[in-house]
Design a protein around this motif. Structure first.
Motif, PDB file in Angstrom:
ATOM      1  N   UNK A  38       0.917  -1.472   0.328  1.00  0.00           N
ATOM      2  CA  UNK A  38      -0.046  -0.448  -0.244  1.00  0.00           C
ATOM      3  C   UNK A  38       1.408   1.290  -0.098  1.00  0.00           C
ATOM      4  N   UNK A  39       2.091   1.440   0.248  1.00  0.00           N
ATOM      5  CA  UNK A  39       3.009   2.587   0.218  1.00  0.00           C
ATOM      6  C   UNK A  39       4.088   2.467  -0.964  1.00  0.00           C
ATOM      7  N   UNK A  40       3.132   1.375  -1.565  1.00  0.00           N
ATOM      8  CA  UNK A  40       4.202   1.797  -3.308  1.00  0.00           C
ATOM      9  C   UNK A  40       3.145   3.099  -4.143  1.00  0.00           C
ATOM     10  N   UNK A  41       1.835   1.747  -3.527  1.00  0.00           N
ATOM     11  CA  UNK A  41       0.385   2.811  -4.434  1.00  0.00           C
ATOM     12  C   UNK A  41       0.417   4.087  -3.788  1.00  0.00           C
ATOM     13  N   UNK A 215       1.514   3.419 -13.881  1.00  0.00           N
ATOM     14  CA  UNK A 215       2.726   2.648 -13.875  1.00  0.00           C
ATOM     15  C   UNK A 215       3.312   1.705 -12.413  1.00  0.00           C
ATOM     16  N   UNK A 216       3.518   2.442 -11.716  1.00  0.00           N
ATOM     17  CA  UNK A 216       4.154   2.371 -10.460  1.00  0.00           C
ATOM     18  C   UNK A 216       2.908   1.760  -9.873  1.00  0.00           C
ATOM     19  N   UNK A 217       1.799   1.691 -10.031  1.00  0.00           N
ATOM     20  CA  UNK A 217       0.699   1.440  -9.015  1.00  0.00           C
ATOM     21  C   UNK A 217       0.169   0.275  -9.650  1.00  0.00           C
ATOM     22  N   UNK A 218       0.384   0.225 -10.954  1.00  0.00           N
ATOM     23  CA  UNK A 218       0.406  -1.360 -11.959  1.00  0.00           C
ATOM     24  C   UNK A 218       0.613  -2.436 -10.846  1.00  0.00           C
ATOM     25  N   UNK A 219       2.350  -2.087 -10.466  1.00  0.00           N
ATOM     26  CA  UNK A 219       3.821  -2.674 -10.329  1.00  0.00           C
ATOM     27  C   UNK A 219       3.297  -3.434  -8.613  1.00  0.00           C
ATOM     28  N   UNK A 220       2.993  -1.913  -7.848  1.00  0.00           N
ATOM     29  CA  UNK A 220       2.084  -2.219  -6.265  1.00  0.00           C
ATOM     30  C   UNK A 220       0.493  -2.828  -6.343  1.00  0.00           C
ATOM     31  N   UNK A 240     -10.586   1.982  -1.644  1.00  0.00           N
ATOM     32  CA  UNK A 240      -9.169   2.239  -1.469  1.00  0.00           C
ATOM     33  C   UNK A 240      -8.214   3.298  -2.600  1.00  0.00           C
ATOM     34  N   UNK A 241      -9.280   3.910  -3.641  1.00  0.00           N
ATOM     35  CA  UNK A 241      -7.930   5.630  -3.967  1.00  0.00           C
ATOM     36  C   UNK A 241      -8.220   6.388  -2.751  1.00  0.00           C
ATOM     37  N   UNK A 242      -9.629   6.803  -2.287  1.00  0.00           N
ATOM     38  CA  UNK A 242      -9.438   7.579  -0.832  1.00  0.00           C
ATOM     39  C   UNK A 242      -8.311   6.951  -0.034  1.00  0.00           C
ATOM     40  N   UNK A 267      -2.585   0.796   7.280  1.00  0.00           N
ATOM     41  CA  UNK A 267      -3.260  -0.071   7.199  1.00  0.00           C
ATOM     42  C   UNK A 267      -3.298  -1.063   9.017  1.00  0.00           C
ATOM     43  N   UNK A 268      -2.314  -0.360   9.740  1.00  0.00           N
ATOM     44  CA  UNK A 268      -2.650  -0.364  10.986  1.00  0.00           C
ATOM     45  C   UNK A 268      -3.493  -0.015  11.437  1.00  0.00           C
ATOM     46  N   UNK A 269      -3.981   0.938  10.965  1.00  0.00           N
ATOM     47  CA  UNK A 269      -5.637   0.829  11.792  1.00  0.00           C
ATOM     48  C   UNK A 269      -6.778   0.220  11.120  1.00  0.00           C
TER      49      UNK A 269
END
Length: 309
Positions: A38-41, A215-220, A240-242, A267-269
């Motif tokens: 999720x961090x990469x996204x 492209x990087x989002x696709x990799x994520x 997910x976008x929000x 993600x932690x929460x």
């Protein structure tokens, strides 16, 4: 002294991430892997929001497209790790290229609404294209990715694989931001009419950065399919976008590492604290968002910047 500290902090952070599975339980290791995905996204979205000034609510479309492509490829063609991730990145880039030439022509709120519409269109495609995506049931039964013919199923090994791919994706974004091209993007963010007046093709710059981020989002998304082995329409949708945009705001819109920190908090929460709060995880995220907006307008990254100055 300050420069030494600022240089050493990233090294310590990477070493801590690499050593984490040695000290964490399997569930915690898996959660940390989800944070990296999720961090990469979020970092790819920060390239649009914080660097270029393009706030998007449809970035999950490219994340989901990459996830579906990687999952389908693993199920039907090959489970070899590099291939499925390359397919995921390429799919995210192609979908971004197909939609970005329309999106970047809009500005401000119109761009925000247009990207939201693009995300909803991709979501509808995911729900109706059952032969490819599994429809509302999602794409399940994705086999474990393989390296050298061996499946990567142990939580620690899978985490290290995710960390390695995360490092590659983050390095790409970092190089873009630090390049003269990235400087031009910040100029477009600050004053697009002036950049256009001095000869910069701002529309082309915005389009290319839109494709890079997609492209990087696709990799994520490909990493998500590898790690979760399940992709559903919810992974393409507005939620997910929000959450990705929320992570960018919490971390600091102009900082890649800040976006990753914000993603880790989200993600932690959502995944760790949410189940213990009787379903009130979204409420806690809302409270965190309000506190950050009022108390830390520059996000988590702004704390370090103030202390270093």
């Amino acid at each position: 002294m300050t420069r030494v500290v600022r240089t050493g902090m990233p090294v310590v952070a990477w070493l801590a991430l690499a050593a984490a599975p040695v000290f964490l339980a399997p569930y915690a290791t898996t959660t940390l892997a989800r944070m990296l995905v999720f961090g990469l996204l979020a970092a790819s979205l920060a390239l649009l929001v914080g660097v270029t000034g393009l706030p998007s609510l449809g970035h999950a479309a490219y994340f989901g497209a990459g996830a579906y492509a990687a999952g389908w490829f693993a199920k039907n063609v090959s489970t070899t790790a590099p291939l499925s991730l390359l397919i995921a990145a390429a799919t995210g880039g192609v979908v971004a290229a197909a939609t970005g030439w329309v999106a970047v022509r809009a500005r401000g709120v119109f761009f925000l609404v247009l990207t939201l519409a693009i995300g909803e269109i991709v979501l509808q495609v995911a729900e109706v294209w059952e032969s490819m995506t599994g429809g509302s049931n999602g794409l399940y039964g994705i086999p474990a990715t393989t390296i050298g013919g061996e499946p990567v199923v142990h939580p620690a090994y899978l985490y290290w694989f995710v960390l390695a791919v995360f490092a590659v994706g983050f390095a790409v974004l970092w190089l873009v931001v630090r390049s003269p091209y990235g400087t031009a993007l910040r100029g477009i963010h600050d004053n697009e009419p002036r950049m256009r007046a001095i000869g910069y093709p701002t529309a082309l710059y915005k389009y290319t950065v839109f494709v890079i981020a997609g492209t990087v989002a696709g990799l994520a998304g490909g990493l998500f399919a590898v790690q979760q082995r399940l992709v559903t329409p919810a992974d393409v949708g507005f939620t997910t976008a929000a959450l990705a945009l929320l992570a960018v705001i919490i971390g600091g819109a102009g900082s890649l590492w800040g976006a990753c920190a914000g993603a880790g908090l989200v993600i932690l929460v959502r995944d760790s604290l949410g189940p213990t709060l009787d379903g009130h995880g979204p409420l806690v995220l809302g409270v965190v968002f309000v506190l950050v907006v009022y108390l830390m307008p520059r996000g988590v990254a702004g704390i370090r910047l103030r202390r270093a100055s």
